[in-house]
Design a protein around this motif. Structure first.
Motif, mmCIF file in Angstrom:
data_model
loop_
_atom_site.group_PDB
_atom_site.id
_atom_site.type_symbol
_atom_site.label_atom_id
_atom_site.label_comp_id
_atom_site.label_asym_id
_atom_site.label_seq_id
_atom_site.Cartn_x
_atom_site.Cartn_y
_atom_site.Cartn_z
ATOM 1 N N THR A 77 0.949 -0.835 1.561
ATOM 2 C CA THR A 77 -0.010 -1.528 2.350
ATOM 3 C C THR A 77 -1.277 -0.633 2.496
ATOM 4 O O THR A 77 -1.085 0.417 2.791
ATOM 5 C CB THR A 77 0.259 -1.524 3.801
ATOM 6 N N THR A 78 -2.418 -1.105 1.872
ATOM 7 C CA THR A 78 -3.757 -0.124 1.819
ATOM 8 C C THR A 78 -4.181 -0.706 3.146
ATOM 9 O O THR A 78 -4.076 -1.476 3.771
ATOM 10 C CB THR A 78 -4.372 -0.968 0.685
ATOM 11 N N ILE A 79 -5.260 0.292 3.279
ATOM 12 C CA ILE A 79 -6.166 0.145 4.325
ATOM 13 C C ILE A 79 -7.020 -1.229 4.171
ATOM 14 O O ILE A 79 -7.295 -1.765 5.272
ATOM 15 C CB ILE A 79 -7.150 1.565 4.575
ATOM 16 N N GLU A 80 -7.483 -1.539 3.002
ATOM 17 C CA GLU A 80 -8.123 -2.855 2.728
ATOM 18 C C GLU A 80 -7.349 -3.905 3.264
ATOM 19 O O GLU A 80 -7.583 -4.743 3.982
ATOM 20 C CB GLU A 80 -8.521 -3.055 1.362
ATOM 21 N N LYS A 81 -5.853 -4.087 3.033
ATOM 22 C CA LYS A 81 -5.188 -5.212 3.477
ATOM 23 C C LYS A 81 -5.020 -4.882 4.986
ATOM 24 O O LYS A 81 -4.769 -6.043 5.586
ATOM 25 C CB LYS A 81 -3.980 -4.972 2.702
ATOM 26 N N LEU A 82 -4.725 -3.906 5.556
ATOM 27 C CA LEU A 82 -4.594 -3.844 6.924
ATOM 28 C C LEU A 82 -5.936 -4.448 7.748
ATOM 29 O O LEU A 82 -6.061 -5.096 8.527
ATOM 30 C CB LEU A 82 -4.616 -2.377 7.437
ATOM 31 N N LEU A 121 3.058 -5.357 8.233
ATOM 32 C CA LEU A 121 2.797 -5.151 6.887
ATOM 33 C C LEU A 121 3.505 -3.811 6.576
ATOM 34 O O LEU A 121 4.187 -3.652 5.500
ATOM 35 C CB LEU A 121 1.275 -4.407 6.686
ATOM 36 N N PHE A 122 3.517 -2.944 7.600
ATOM 37 C CA PHE A 122 4.301 -1.670 7.176
ATOM 38 C C PHE A 122 5.709 -2.058 6.975
ATOM 39 O O PHE A 122 6.510 -1.299 6.459
ATOM 40 C CB PHE A 122 4.037 -0.387 8.375
ATOM 41 N N ALA A 123 6.334 -3.223 7.882
ATOM 42 C CA ALA A 123 7.752 -3.347 7.648
ATOM 43 C C ALA A 123 7.808 -4.169 6.340
ATOM 44 O O ALA A 123 8.831 -3.699 5.549
ATOM 45 C CB ALA A 123 7.964 -4.622 8.983
ATOM 46 N N HIS A 124 7.147 -4.979 6.021
ATOM 47 C CA HIS A 124 7.166 -5.869 4.747
ATOM 48 C C HIS A 124 5.622 -6.005 4.347
ATOM 49 O O HIS A 124 5.057 -6.633 4.887
ATOM 50 C CB HIS A 124 8.068 -6.834 4.636
ATOM 51 N N PRO A 125 4.958 -5.650 3.214
ATOM 52 C CA PRO A 125 5.904 -4.981 2.175
ATOM 53 C C PRO A 125 6.417 -3.595 2.069
ATOM 54 O O PRO A 125 6.940 -2.763 1.291
ATOM 55 C CB PRO A 125 4.842 -5.331 1.010
ATOM 56 N N GLY A 126 5.584 -2.853 3.196
ATOM 57 C CA GLY A 126 6.174 -1.315 3.415
ATOM 58 C C GLY A 126 4.940 -0.494 3.545
ATOM 59 O O GLY A 126 3.705 -0.930 3.033
ATOM 60 N N PHE A 127 5.171 0.734 3.983
ATOM 61 C CA PHE A 127 4.195 1.723 4.152
ATOM 62 C C PHE A 127 3.484 1.901 2.821
ATOM 63 O O PHE A 127 2.033 1.908 2.871
ATOM 64 C CB PHE A 127 4.566 3.033 4.632
ATOM 65 N N HIS A 128 3.839 2.321 1.725
ATOM 66 C CA HIS A 128 3.306 2.582 0.496
ATOM 67 C C HIS A 128 2.534 1.381 0.021
ATOM 68 O O HIS A 128 1.559 1.603 -0.715
ATOM 69 C CB HIS A 128 3.963 3.442 -0.238
#
Length: 201
Positions: A38-43, A29-36
């Protein structure tokens, strides 16, 4: 009491399992869509854990990014060092071996390339220390390779190494962002040329 319950795992094993699942989810997720983006909820949804469990593993998204980034760097350092160790002992062949392995290993998985060369910068100043530690580790590899050069280098070795790391970093950012991406062999050729010029090979 044995300290083991859910699915036969101890509390420490469950914590390690959740931590690993978060790192795996964040790597993608940090690679795509990217760090900003990606929410904690999505993680947590991707890792199949609760939001509360996230904070048992990491203090923040930045803390998780540091763990993902550190693992990418550690794996890359290991691969590059092994390639250099296996190369013939001449300076040119060790340069080629190290650069080729670095570029190929990092670009073999676009997620690794994006995390190491793009998203870590987007994570902000909290990751500055991690990046500096990485630069130090790679500069030490370069300095170790050239320490037996029989002639005086044109500049102080450490500063020269830092400049060369910056050059190869920009080449890989171009590989990540360009559409189409330049062939990895061309990236390797450009980096090798820069290193050869710097060290008079």
């Amino acid at each position: 009491m044995t300290g083991r319950d859910y699915r036969g795992m101890s509390a420490a094993e469950r914590l390690a399992d959740r931590r690993e699942r978060l790192i795996t989810a964040a790597y993608t997720l940090f690679a795509h869509p990217g760090f900003h983006a990606t929410t904690i909820e999505k993680l947590c949804t991707t890792a199949r854990i609760s939001n509360r469990a996230f904070y048992e593993c990491f203090s923040s998204r930045e803390d998780l990014m540091r763990a993902v980034y550190d693992r990418c760097v550690e794996e890359t350092l290991t691969s590059v060092n092994q390639a250099i160790d296996k190369a013939p002992p001449t300076l040119d062949e060790r340069i080629v071996a190290g650069i080729a392995e670095y570029v190929r290993f990092v670009t073999k998985d676009v997620r690794r390339a994006r995390v190491m060369h793009l998203e870590v910068r987007r994570a902000g100043s909290v990751l500055t220390a991690a990046r500096q530690h990485t630069v130090k580790a790679f500069s030490e590899i370069i300095e170790g390779v050239v320490q037996d050069v029989p002639h005086r280098l044109p500049l102080e070795t450490h500063l020269l190494s830092l400049g060369l790391i910056g050059a190869i970093t920009e080449l890989l950012i171009e590989w990540v962002l360009a559409n189409p991406a330049p062939p990895t062999d061309k990236v390797i050729d450009a980096a090798v040329h820069i290193f050869r010029c710097a060290f008079g090979v």
